[in-house]
Write an enzyme that holds these catalytic residues in place. Structure first.
Site, PDB file in Angstrom:
ATOM      1  N   ASP A 415      -3.012  35.585 -29.508  1.00  0.00           N
ATOM      2  CA  ASP A 415      -4.361  35.004 -29.485  1.00  0.00           C
ATOM      3  C   ASP A 415      -4.441  33.889 -30.530  1.00  0.00           C
ATOM      4  O   ASP A 415      -3.540  33.732 -31.367  1.00  0.00           O
ATOM      5  CB  ASP A 415      -5.373  36.126 -29.791  1.00  0.00           C
ATOM      6  CG  ASP A 415      -6.823  35.710 -29.564  1.00  0.00           C
ATOM      7  OD1 ASP A 415      -7.070  34.738 -28.818  1.00  0.00           O
ATOM      8  OD2 ASP A 415      -7.718  36.370 -30.133  1.00  0.00           O
ATOM      9  N   GLU A 418      -4.100  28.075 -30.601  1.00  0.00           N
ATOM     10  CA  GLU A 418      -4.301  26.641 -30.248  1.00  0.00           C
ATOM     11  C   GLU A 418      -3.792  25.709 -31.330  1.00  0.00           C
ATOM     12  O   GLU A 418      -3.451  24.579 -30.990  1.00  0.00           O
ATOM     13  CB  GLU A 418      -5.787  26.390 -29.978  1.00  0.00           C
ATOM     14  CG  GLU A 418      -6.337  27.148 -28.795  1.00  0.00           C
ATOM     15  CD  GLU A 418      -6.419  28.651 -29.006  1.00  0.00           C
ATOM     16  OE1 GLU A 418      -6.586  29.072 -30.173  1.00  0.00           O
ATOM     17  OE2 GLU A 418      -6.279  29.391 -28.033  1.00  0.00           O
ATOM     18  N   ASP A 499     -12.513  32.995 -23.561  1.00  0.00           N
ATOM     19  CA  ASP A 499     -13.796  33.682 -23.712  1.00  0.00           C
ATOM     20  C   ASP A 499     -14.834  33.199 -22.713  1.00  0.00           C
ATOM     21  O   ASP A 499     -15.596  32.273 -22.976  1.00  0.00           O
ATOM     22  CB  ASP A 499     -14.301  33.484 -25.141  1.00  0.00           C
ATOM     23  CG  ASP A 499     -13.309  34.034 -26.172  1.00  0.00           C
ATOM     24  OD1 ASP A 499     -12.438  34.836 -25.778  1.00  0.00           O
ATOM     25  OD2 ASP A 499     -13.426  33.670 -27.347  1.00  0.00           O
TER      26      ASP A 499
HETATM   27  O1  MIG Z   1     -12.273  35.052 -32.873  1.00  0.00           O
HETATM   28  O2  MIG Z   1      -9.441  39.207 -31.264  1.00  0.00           O
HETATM   29  O3  MIG Z   1     -10.204  35.173 -26.904  1.00  0.00           O
HETATM   30  O4  MIG Z   1     -10.063  37.897 -26.262  1.00  0.00           O
HETATM   31  O5  MIG Z   1     -11.073  39.707 -28.152  1.00  0.00           O
HETATM   32  C1  MIG Z   1     -12.156  35.826 -31.730  1.00  0.00           C
HETATM   33  C2  MIG Z   1     -10.786  39.062 -30.962  1.00  0.00           C
HETATM   34  C3  MIG Z   1     -10.733  36.263 -31.552  1.00  0.00           C
HETATM   35  C4  MIG Z   1     -10.615  35.729 -29.186  1.00  0.00           C
HETATM   36  C5  MIG Z   1     -10.021  36.166 -27.891  1.00  0.00           C
HETATM   37  C6  MIG Z   1     -10.642  37.463 -27.459  1.00  0.00           C
HETATM   38  C7  MIG Z   1     -10.427  38.517 -28.528  1.00  0.00           C
HETATM   39  C8  MIG Z   1     -11.008  38.035 -29.856  1.00  0.00           C
HETATM   40  N1  MIG Z   1     -10.405  36.761 -30.224  1.00  0.00           N
END
Ligand code: MIG
Length: 817
Positions: A415, A418, A499
């Protein structure tokens, strides 16, 4: 943009032909055309006269070059391979491409131009520095091409909005499209795919802009018939794919940038997630409830709260006193465990945090020019960021997964890659994005600017993770899920679209979004079923799950502040609908897994727009609320509340069958009933659909395989079921089981033939049920030429039903009328 445009680089002063290339010198600038394959030409233009050095992390693979014949006649250089051609006008400097029949496509309207670009002119926001880095980084190169009037433009990867992007301007730059989520008019998202295909009657061709820098496409936004390619970095580098069909373009793209990974079978099952199942008891409870409610499931995801203060590769021992026991309990319940891993490493130099220590010691973090590591804020507060452009760093990152692998973790969820970074702790007000400065250098010996590598951060993290898992556990195929990515990420990871919201609009948008990903060579995709932000409601949840049954990656996931989103959270009625949706997923797995193998071989997407399978049916190209799932199934989900019927277009040339009733439909459209739990599912005539039995998870083998046979007008059609152990790489050495089967004319009807199995893998013993959909009941049935008994006629579904042992031998089932 028209100010300070340079003089034209024209004319072309000289050219030479090399083995598989043509190199031309403009009065200013170098043009090089390479036949990287007979059906793929690469074009590079460098105003400086020198081409950029090759990068170890380039998304492009080396292919054996093809022959290119080059001749000059009347001031025109003509190039051709066996599959395509190009001409270059020496006076005007224009390049255009040709099909073998001489049809022109992707024709330049002018010679390439370049000039210095200011940061404000780009779509890059919140940059810490006021200007683009000096040198090539701020040299933008522009090229205009003619858009044929009837051409639609598809692909462009992870986008919101319509399937056809003509008349839009799109940029390519990975960003965290975070709260309150994305919507229709957005441009960039988490992934960047500077790739499209143009489809016109009779021809599809493709273009991949091979730039990891900030780049853009203007698709007739500024001028209706003009396509503009733009990139920073001082060189224009693009590949043209000859097509001539959408399927051929996807094959060409994935030949060039890598075929999609083959996921383990369990990863095609149902995944349940939320932010977060945050304790041992939570996680066990979810698995147990699935089993108590007889709802199939294969994986549970652990979001960020399993960690100790968001330190990656640690566990919070209060929440998870013995992680190995938590994981063992999941495995006991036949549920796989997936843990999230973010790239930000807590900048913790006091408490003996091994990940930070070993990363600092190895010089693995992105560094500022003064040699100090770059830091920014994310979940673990001030954090360090690995430089995934470095081979040694990718190696180190891979090894960091040893403990998780040791615990038995089955997949890794990448996650925030980017990368997503802010300027202060999340809890402090006024949080702003704080991207990595574009002038920071990355890679071995600081070979490249972050301006060049930014778009690859997620891809290289996914690659490092996949390769690490492969080394740590070579007997199993890795499974990695990533949020950010680029062209090429398909080699290592599945992805979700980030999201979204619990909105009907987002359920609807998921179709063009996932279809566009598939056209860009990234087939293993899904969106958060039920919606991430905000509270979903029963009807939306049920409709989303019905559609999610057909997402290549099927996961329900939601935000920490939203209400529970498990199948039983909306009462028994919705639970029953959701259970059958997930059960249908499990019945479809033999088909879906075969499609995953096909994607791995040729790039062909599991979920695709109608234009992919019916390129000649141009009246269907704009349809984006129906999609094909492989070549045999078409779905038409319901994307609005209260709707219980909908129009379904039936592509011409086939008999279509209603999957639920088994009955043929003889029309080019249909107003279909679509009750809750019953979105229209259509089967294309000529299909042999392979269905398994319902099972709690993929850990149980298929014990009954059903062959649903749907004859077409011509009583022809065939399919090859592909199976393997679902887990290892043995398929590469031939441990596969391929069963070819088909429909052939027999009397006034159709018969089914099944060829003997091929390959070294033997599926566990099972029963085979043949269901042959016919217009009228037969008077008898021959099995391998002998009168069969024990067959029945299913009057309601108009099908002849015959059971036999699946012995892997050749069989023929012939009805007699
Ligand atoms: O700042 O890990 O897109 O799927 O649940 C949020 C927490 C960070 C973004 C991801 C989302 C995930 C969430 N993350």
């Amino acid at each position: 943009m028209d100010e300070n445009l340079p003089e034209s680089p024209c004319p072309i002063q000289s050219w030479v032909s090399q083995a598989s290339a043509c190199v031309a010198h403009y009065a200013q600038g170098l043009l090089r055309i390479d036949a990287v394959a007979a059906d793929i030409l690469r074009v590079r233009f460098a105003p400086s006269g020198r081409l950029a050095p090759p990068r170890s992390w380039s998304p492009v693979l080396d292919l054996p070059p093809a022959g290119l014949s080059v001749t000059e006649e009347d001031g025109v250089v003509r190039m051709s391979t066996d599959a395509m051609g190009a001409t270059l006008g020496l006076e005007c400097g224009l390049l255009q491409f040709l099909t073998p029949e001489g049809q022109v496509f992707a024709a330049d309207l002018g010679a390439p131009l370049w000039r210095e670009v200011a940061l404000e002119e780009t779509g890059m926001e919140h940059m810490p520095e006021p200007e683009l880095p000096a040198g090539d980084a701020r040299i933008g190169v522009f090229l205009q091409k003619r858009m044929a009037p009837e051409e639609g433009y598809y692909g462009f990867g992870q986008r919101t909005g319509q399937l056809n992007r003509r008349y839009r301007r799109l940029t390519n730059w990975t960003i965290d499209k975070s709260s309150p989520g994305h919507s229709r008019g957005d441009d960039n998202m988490y992934q960047a795919h500077p790739m499209f295909m143009a489809v016109r009657p009779g021809l599809a061709w493709g273009l991949y802009l091979n730039s990891t820098w900030y780049s853009a496409f203007d698709l007739g936004a500024a001028d209706e018939e003009v396509l503009t390619l733009f990139t920073l970095g001082g060189e224009l580098d693009y590949f043209v794919f000859a097509g001539p069909t959408p399927a051929a373009v996807v094959e060409q793209l994935t030949r060039l940038t890598g075929r999609p990974m083959l996921p383990p079978l369990w990863a095609l099952g149902y995944h349940q997630s939320r932010w977060s199942y945050g304790t041992d008891a939570d996680v066990r409870g979810i698995a147990q409830t699935f089993r108590e409610h007889w709802i199939p499931i294969d994986a549970i995801h652990l979001d960020i709260d399993y960690m100790d203060g968001y330190r990656i590769f640690t566990w919070d021992r209060n929440r998870f006193p013995e992680p190995s026991e938590t994981i063992a309990a999941l495995h006991e319940a036949q549920v796989r465990a997936v843990t999230i891993v973010d790239p930000g490493v807590k900048n913790d130099r006091e408490t003996g945090y091994r990940t930070a220590e070993s990363g600092l010691a190895g010089g693995h973090f992105i560094q500022r020019p003064d040699g100090e590591p770059f830091t920014g804020w994310v979940w673990p507060d001030e954090s360090l960021f690995p430089d995934f452009c470095r081979g040694a760093t990718r190696q180190w990152w891979g090894e960091l997964h040893a403990d998780l692998v040791g615990l038995g973790i089955d997949g890794i969820w990448c996650d925030m890659n980017e990368p997503s970074i802010v300027d202060r702790p999340f809890k402090v007000s006024g949080v702003c994005e704080q991207p990595v400065p574009l002038s920071i250098t990355q890679g071995d010996d600081g070979e490249a600017l972050h301006a060049e590598t930014h778009n690859l951060y997620g891809q290289l993290m996914a690659q490092a993770t996949w390769e690490g898992l492969e080394r740590l556990r070579p007997e199993r195929r890795p499974w990695v899920l990533t949020r950010s990515g680029f062209v090429g990420t398909q080699r290592w990871a599945a992805s979700w679209m980030g999201d979204n919201n619990a909105w009907w609009e987002h359920l609807e948008m998921s179709l063009p979004q996932l279809a566009s990903m598939g056209l860009c060579g990234s087939p293993h995709v899904g969106v958060d079923i039920g919606g991430f932000y905000q509270n979903t409601v029963g009807e939306l949840y049920a409709r989303w799950m019905e559609l999610g049954t057909f997402y290549p990656f099927m996961r329900c996931h939601t935000h920490c502040d939203s209400r529970p989103q498990e199948p039983w959270s909306f009462g028994p009625e919705i639970e029953a609908i959701v259970r059958s949706a997930i059960e249908l997923r499990y019945r479809l797995l033999p088909y879906l897994y075969t499609l995953a193998h096909l994607a791995h071989r040729t790039g062909q997407p599991l979920l695709r727009p109608l234009l992919y399978d019916f390129p000649w049916a141009t009246h269907l190209h704009q349809i984006q609320d129906q999609v094909m799932i492989g070549p045999q199934l078409m779905i038409a989900p319901v994307c609005a509340p209260g709707v219980r019927r909908r129009l379904v277009e039936l592509p011409p040339g086939h008999t279509w069958y209603d999957f639920r009733t088994g009955l043929p439909i003889d029309s080019d459209h249909l107003v279909a009933d679509a009750p809750l739990g019953g979105i229209p599912i259509l089967v294309r005539g000529g299909s042999v659909l392979t269905l398994g039995n319902i099972r709690p998870s993929t850990a149980d083998p298929v014990s009954e395989l059903t062959l649903e046979v749907y004859p077409d007008h011509n009583n022809a059609g065939n399919w090859t079921l592909i199976e393997d152990d679902g887990e290892s790489f043995a398929y590469r050495e031939g441990a596969l089981c391929e069963t070819e089967m088909g429909i052939a004319p027999a009397g006034q009807g159709a018969e089914l033939w099944v060829a003997a199995r091929r390959g070294d893998y033997r599926p566990p013993a099972r029963r085979l049920t043949v269901r042959l959909h016919l217009m009228q009941p037969p008077v008898g049935v021959l099995l391998d030429g002998n009168e069969a008994d024990g067959w029945t006629w299913d009057d309601e579904r108009h099908a002849l039903v015959l059971g036999l042992d699946d012995d892997g031998q050749e069989h023929r089932i012939t009805p007699r009328f």
